[in-house]
Design a protein around this motif. Sequence first.
Motif, PDB file in Angstrom:
ATOM      1  N   ARG A  53     107.867  47.379 111.006  1.00 25.09           N
ATOM      2  CA  ARG A  53     107.898  46.176 110.157  1.00 25.09           C
ATOM      3  C   ARG A  53     106.576  45.400 110.113  1.00 25.09           C
ATOM      4  NH1 ARG A  53     112.426  47.049 108.084  1.00 25.09           N
ATOM      5  NH2 ARG A  53     114.344  47.297 109.200  1.00 25.09           N
ATOM      6  N   ARG A  54     105.519  45.930 110.737  1.00 22.83           N
ATOM      7  CA  ARG A  54     104.197  45.301 110.649  1.00 22.83           C
ATOM      8  C   ARG A  54     103.474  45.866 109.433  1.00 22.83           C
ATOM      9  NH1 ARG A  54     101.486  43.036 114.903  1.00 22.83           N
ATOM     10  NH2 ARG A  54     100.276  42.190 113.175  1.00 22.83           N
ATOM     11  N   HIS A  55     102.527  45.116 108.925  1.00 22.08           N
ATOM     12  CA  HIS A  55     101.711  45.571 107.805  1.00 22.08           C
ATOM     13  C   HIS A  55     100.456  46.276 108.313  1.00 22.08           C
ATOM     14  CE1 HIS A  55     104.052  42.366 105.816  1.00 22.08           C
ATOM     15  NE2 HIS A  55     103.982  43.192 104.775  1.00 22.08           N
ATOM     16  N   VAL A  56     100.030  47.288 107.567  1.00 23.66           N
ATOM     17  CA  VAL A  56      98.738  47.934 107.777  1.00 23.66           C
ATOM     18  C   VAL A  56      97.978  47.751 106.481  1.00 23.66           C
ATOM     19  CG1 VAL A  56      97.509  50.088 108.212  1.00 23.66           C
ATOM     20  CG2 VAL A  56      99.655  49.597 109.431  1.00 23.66           C
ATOM     21  N   LEU A  57      96.883  47.018 106.544  1.00 24.89           N
ATOM     22  CA  LEU A  57      96.097  46.729 105.352  1.00 24.89           C
ATOM     23  C   LEU A  57      95.160  47.899 105.067  1.00 24.89           C
ATOM     24  CD1 LEU A  57      95.465  44.604 103.159  1.00 24.89           C
ATOM     25  CD2 LEU A  57      93.645  43.775 104.671  1.00 24.89           C
ATOM     26  N   ILE A  58      95.256  48.447 103.872  1.00 30.35           N
ATOM     27  CA  ILE A  58      94.377  49.528 103.433  1.00 30.35           C
ATOM     28  C   ILE A  58      93.417  48.936 102.412  1.00 30.35           C
ATOM     29  CG2 ILE A  58      94.205  51.783 102.313  1.00 30.35           C
ATOM     30  CD1 ILE A  58      97.129  52.274 103.226  1.00 30.35           C
ATOM     31  N   SER A  59      92.171  48.856 102.788  1.00 31.62           N
ATOM     32  CA  SER A  59      91.140  48.315 101.910  1.00 31.62           C
ATOM     33  C   SER A  59      90.006  49.328 101.846  1.00 31.62           C
ATOM     34  CB  SER A  59      90.649  46.961 102.438  1.00 31.62           C
ATOM     35  OG  SER A  59      89.782  46.361 101.504  1.00 31.62           O
ATOM     36  N   ALA A  60      90.283  50.411 101.135  1.00 33.05           N
ATOM     37  CA  ALA A  60      89.346  51.531 101.037  1.00 33.05           C
ATOM     38  C   ALA A  60      89.539  52.198  99.681  1.00 33.05           C
ATOM     39  CB  ALA A  60      89.624  52.538 102.151  1.00 33.05           C
ATOM     40  N   PRO A  61      88.496  52.867  99.192  1.00 32.19           N
ATOM     41  CA  PRO A  61      88.659  53.605  97.941  1.00 32.19           C
ATOM     42  C   PRO A  61      89.646  54.762  98.123  1.00 32.19           C
ATOM     43  CG  PRO A  61      86.349  53.644  98.685  1.00 32.19           C
ATOM     44  CD  PRO A  61      87.156  52.962  99.742  1.00 32.19           C
ATOM     45  N   ASN A  62      90.218  55.218  97.025  1.00 30.91           N
ATOM     46  CA  ASN A  62      91.140  56.347  97.074  1.00 30.91           C
ATOM     47  C   ASN A  62      90.470  57.537  97.746  1.00 30.91           C
ATOM     48  OD1 ASN A  62      93.172  54.970  95.748  1.00 30.91           O
ATOM     49  ND2 ASN A  62      92.489  55.638  93.738  1.00 30.91           N
ATOM     50  N   SER A  63      91.248  58.267  98.540  1.00 30.54           N
ATOM     51  CA  SER A  63      90.741  59.439  99.246  1.00 30.54           C
ATOM     52  C   SER A  63      91.918  60.220  99.804  1.00 30.54           C
ATOM     53  CB  SER A  63      89.817  59.022 100.397  1.00 30.54           C
ATOM     54  OG  SER A  63      90.554  58.345 101.390  1.00 30.54           O
ATOM     55  N   VAL A  64      91.638  61.415 100.310  1.00 31.89           N
ATOM     56  CA  VAL A  64      92.665  62.198 100.997  1.00 31.89           C
ATOM     57  C   VAL A  64      93.149  61.424 102.223  1.00 31.89           C
ATOM     58  CG1 VAL A  64      93.106  64.334 102.275  1.00 31.89           C
ATOM     59  CG2 VAL A  64      91.821  64.407 100.126  1.00 31.89           C
ATOM     60  N   ALA A  65      92.238  60.741 102.902  1.00 36.08           N
ATOM     61  CA  ALA A  65      92.623  59.969 104.087  1.00 36.08           C
ATOM     62  C   ALA A  65      93.589  58.843 103.729  1.00 36.08           C
ATOM     63  CB  ALA A  65      91.386  59.414 104.779  1.00 36.08           C
ATOM     64  N   ALA A  97      94.271  36.617 107.052  1.00 38.05           N
ATOM     65  CA  ALA A  97      94.866  35.527 107.827  1.00 38.05           C
ATOM     66  C   ALA A  97      96.352  35.356 107.496  1.00 38.05           C
ATOM     67  CB  ALA A  97      94.106  34.225 107.570  1.00 38.05           C
ATOM     68  N   ARG A  98      96.709  35.453 106.216  1.00 40.76           N
ATOM     69  CA  ARG A  98      98.111  35.288 105.811  1.00 40.76           C
ATOM     70  C   ARG A  98      98.964  36.485 106.194  1.00 40.76           C
ATOM     71  NH1 ARG A  98      97.513  33.674  99.689  1.00 40.76           N
ATOM     72  NH2 ARG A  98      97.560  35.923  99.751  1.00 40.76           N
ATOM     73  N   LEU A  99      98.415  37.684 106.021  1.00 43.05           N
ATOM     74  CA  LEU A  99      99.183  38.911 106.254  1.00 43.05           C
ATOM     75  C   LEU A  99      99.294  39.236 107.743  1.00 43.05           C
ATOM     76  CD1 LEU A  99     100.563  41.218 104.630  1.00 43.05           C
ATOM     77  CD2 LEU A  99      98.405  42.452 104.788  1.00 43.05           C
ATOM     78  N   ASP A 100      98.261  38.927 108.514  1.00 43.39           N
ATOM     79  CA  ASP A 100      98.197  39.250 109.934  1.00 43.39           C
ATOM     80  C   ASP A 100      98.550  40.725 110.179  1.00 43.39           C
ATOM     81  OD1 ASP A 100      97.871  38.915 112.697  1.00 43.39           O
ATOM     82  OD2 ASP A 100      99.989  38.364 112.956  1.00 43.39           O
ATOM     83  N   PRO A 101      97.751  41.637 109.592  1.00 39.14           N
ATOM     84  CA  PRO A 101      98.087  43.064 109.714  1.00 39.14           C
ATOM     85  C   PRO A 101      97.899  43.585 111.139  1.00 39.14           C
ATOM     86  CG  PRO A 101      95.923  42.800 108.704  1.00 39.14           C
ATOM     87  CD  PRO A 101      96.507  41.422 108.844  1.00 39.14           C
ATOM     88  N   ALA A 102      98.696  44.581 111.473  1.00 38.15           N
ATOM     89  CA  ALA A 102      98.563  45.233 112.771  1.00 38.15           C
ATOM     90  C   ALA A 102      97.265  46.030 112.839  1.00 38.15           C
ATOM     91  CB  ALA A 102      99.750  46.155 113.013  1.00 38.15           C
ATOM     92  N   LEU A 103      96.787  46.481 111.682  1.00 37.62           N
ATOM     93  CA  LEU A 103      95.594  47.308 111.610  1.00 37.62           C
ATOM     94  C   LEU A 103      94.992  47.168 110.217  1.00 37.62           C
ATOM     95  CD1 LEU A 103      93.901  49.551 113.078  1.00 37.62           C
ATOM     96  CD2 LEU A 103      95.487  51.211 112.080  1.00 37.62           C
ATOM     97  N   ILE A 104      93.679  47.224 110.135  1.00 34.25           N
ATOM     98  CA  ILE A 104      92.982  47.195 108.850  1.00 34.25           C
ATOM     99  C   ILE A 104      92.254  48.520 108.698  1.00 34.25           C
ATOM    100  CG2 ILE A 104      91.219  46.062 107.450  1.00 34.25           C
ATOM    101  CD1 ILE A 104      91.806  43.490 109.104  1.00 34.25           C
TER     102      ILE A 104
END
Length: 162
Positions: A53-65, A97-104
Amino acid sequence: MQATPLAVFEQIVACYPEREAIHFAGHSESFDALSRRAAAMARMFAAEGVTSRRHVLISAPNSVAVASAVPAIWSLGAIPAFLSPNVLADRRAEVIARLDPALILTEDVLESAPAPGEGTLNGAARAPEIGSVVFTSGSTGVPKGVEQTAATLLDGARRVAA
């Protein structure tokens, strides 16, 4: 089996392991390889503290990864949240700050992600009702997150497949 995006992905992997799952920037990957890459990433994300139930923020261009990261996140019962890497730094900071992701996950982090390894994904029963969060560009202020339910993601996938 519960109809979740992860469960459907796992069914496709089981039925068509050698079929091409993704072709991006000259690189192709089968469903089996994509699933094994996702399993390796899930182990990495769990070690980084990603939990249900934690968020993981993905801030990257599209890729296989990025494509591999999504089922990895779902397998931990977590929620992928997408934010364009082009969002201005101050607006990005407000979202974090608002999302407080577990990982970026940035492009740099994803480039260091493990290659396909051994093991499989296993977490369909822990899938949250929210399938993902997509943030707006923030062109008129702070980016706003739009939640997409798992059912909406599956409905969209079925329509595209049809």
